[in-house]
Design an enzyme around this catalytic site. Structure first.
Site, PDB file in Angstrom:
ATOM      1  CB  CYS A 104      -0.916   0.034   1.225  1.00  0.00           C
ATOM      2  SG  CYS A 104      -1.895   1.563   1.307  1.00  0.00           S
ATOM      3  CG  MET A 314      -5.152   2.402  -4.901  1.00  0.00           C
ATOM      4  SD  MET A 314      -6.152   2.816  -6.350  1.00  0.00           S
ATOM      5  CE  MET A 314      -5.599   1.580  -7.500  1.00  0.00           C
TER       6      MET A 314
END
Length: 392
Positions: A104, A314
């Site tokens: 992430c 993201m």
């Protein structure tokens, strides 16, 4: 019938970039969860509040979006010249599984601060005032990330005037360098092509750039799939047929990239690859009502995460965007106007983001040396999370 009481686990709830997650030190987890396996997954699922057939995660720390159904485990680094090992778990909302297949990038912005606050960075490397360079080993994809954390009076500086589209309030700027960002051990372009013809039954044959950089990502042309690149979440997330179509594209792309060996495996690998679509720059209104002008961006990008259009972008997908934009001939590069570039500013549903990337061709193979972007992070709450003692 007696019920097991709850147990307390030290934890910190943090925002990193446009995501939120629950952070743990490995040594603070119950012994059974200090190693990969069913016990660890069960605890993280219960912490976040999954699986939840209602899709709300009311009985946990998750906020019912892919951006907030996240967990992080940090430990003293197993690698030389690194401060901390960073392991990321993407928790499914309505299914009982944790996806460990990728990083992430947004929460990466919070890893450096958590590492400093948790004692993983040697005291003599933390300045009284200035920038602390935290060397992170991203354990999911086995890559180095370097975070530049501002420090004031010996403590992590979290407040500031850096504004990040998709985050309401300003904070301190955290610069992140993703070193050698090609994901995994394989080629950056696993098919060997900058653009492929991706055959998707029931959808058609689509032009696609499939890249392993930051996170495995499948880029499509917006126009080819019926969009213009200015879409906001409701335009896609409120369309079940569109979501199913994107999942079909994702599964066939994953197969062609060699990430799975059968289409059925895609259901248990929801975190990767990502699907995104690109279009030339044009004016649009962001989700906050802010006007984004075509003159202020190079390209439009929309990306899906865990089956839904992301509200911003993201961080790992931003690395993929920056890297692909730097390579002449990819769909991202062409949508941005083509040619050579070492940075790109793209428009996403919440606004804009700039990411720099360096790529070069060596012996006919493209490689990226690093991608750089700025994010921010903040501790939201710290203390303990509680889970029933019979969770694992």
């Amino acid at each position: 019938m007696p019920h097991a009481p709850q147990i307390k686990i030290p934890a910190t709830y943090m925002r990193g970039g446009t995501s939120k997650g629950v952070f743990f030190r490995l040594q603070d987890l119950p012994e059974a969860a200090q190693v990969p396996g069913a016990a660890r997954d069960a605890i993280l699922l219960r912490v976040i509040g999954s699986p939840d057939p209602y899709g709300k995660q009311i009985d946990g720390m998750g906020n019912a979006t892919s951006s907030t159904s996240k967990t992080v485990i940090l430990s003293a680094s197993s690698q030389p010249d690194h401060d901390v090992d960073y392991l990321f778990g993407q928790v499914a909302i309505d299914k009982p599984f944790v996806d460990w297949s990728g990083n992430c990038g947004n929460l990466t912005a919070a890893v450096g601060a958590f590492a400093i606050n948790s004692g993983f960075v040697a005291a003599d490397r933390i300045p009284e005032n200035g920038i602390c360079v935290v060397r992170i080993w991203q354990a999911n994809i086995r890559k180095t990330i370097v975070a530049h954390i501002p420090v004031t009076n010996g403590e992590v500086q979290e407040t500031g005037d850096f504004e990040l589209d998709g985050v309401t309030f300003p904070a301190a700027e955290v610069q992140i360098e993703f070193m050698d960002p090609a994901d995994g051990e394989g080629a950056m372009f696993p098919t060997g092509n900058l653009v492929d013809d991706l055959d998707v039954p029931g959808v058609g044959t689509l032009k696609a750039t499939m890249i392993n950089a930051g996170i495995p990502t499948i880029f499509l042309n917006a126009e080819e799939i019926g969009y213009n690149g200015t879409e906001l979440q409701e335009a896609i997330n409120g369309d079940p047929e569109a979501l199913a179509r994107f999942e079909t594209i994702r599964a066939h792309g994953a197969l062609k990239m060699g990430l799975i060996t059968s289409l059925e495996e895609a259901a248990s690998r929801q975190h990767t690859p990502k699907v995104a679509f690109v279009a030339p720059a044009r004016d649009y209104l962001s989700s906050s009502g802010k006007q984004v002008m075509a003159a202020d961006i190079d390209v439009l990008v929309r990306a899906l995460s865990m089956g839904k259009l992301h509200h911003a972008m993201m961080g790992t997908a931003a690395v993929a965007i920056g890297t692909a934009a730097a390579i002449p001939g990819t769909l991202v590069n062409l949508a941005a106007g083509g040619g050579e570039r070492n940075a790109v500013r793209f428009g996403h549903p919440s606004g804009t983001l700039r990411v720099g990337a360096e790529a070069c061709e060596v012996n006919g193979q493209w490689a990226a040396t690093k991608a750089v972007m700025s994010r921010s992070a903040r501790v939201l709450m710290e203390g303990w999370v509680r889970v029933p003692g019979d969770t694992f």
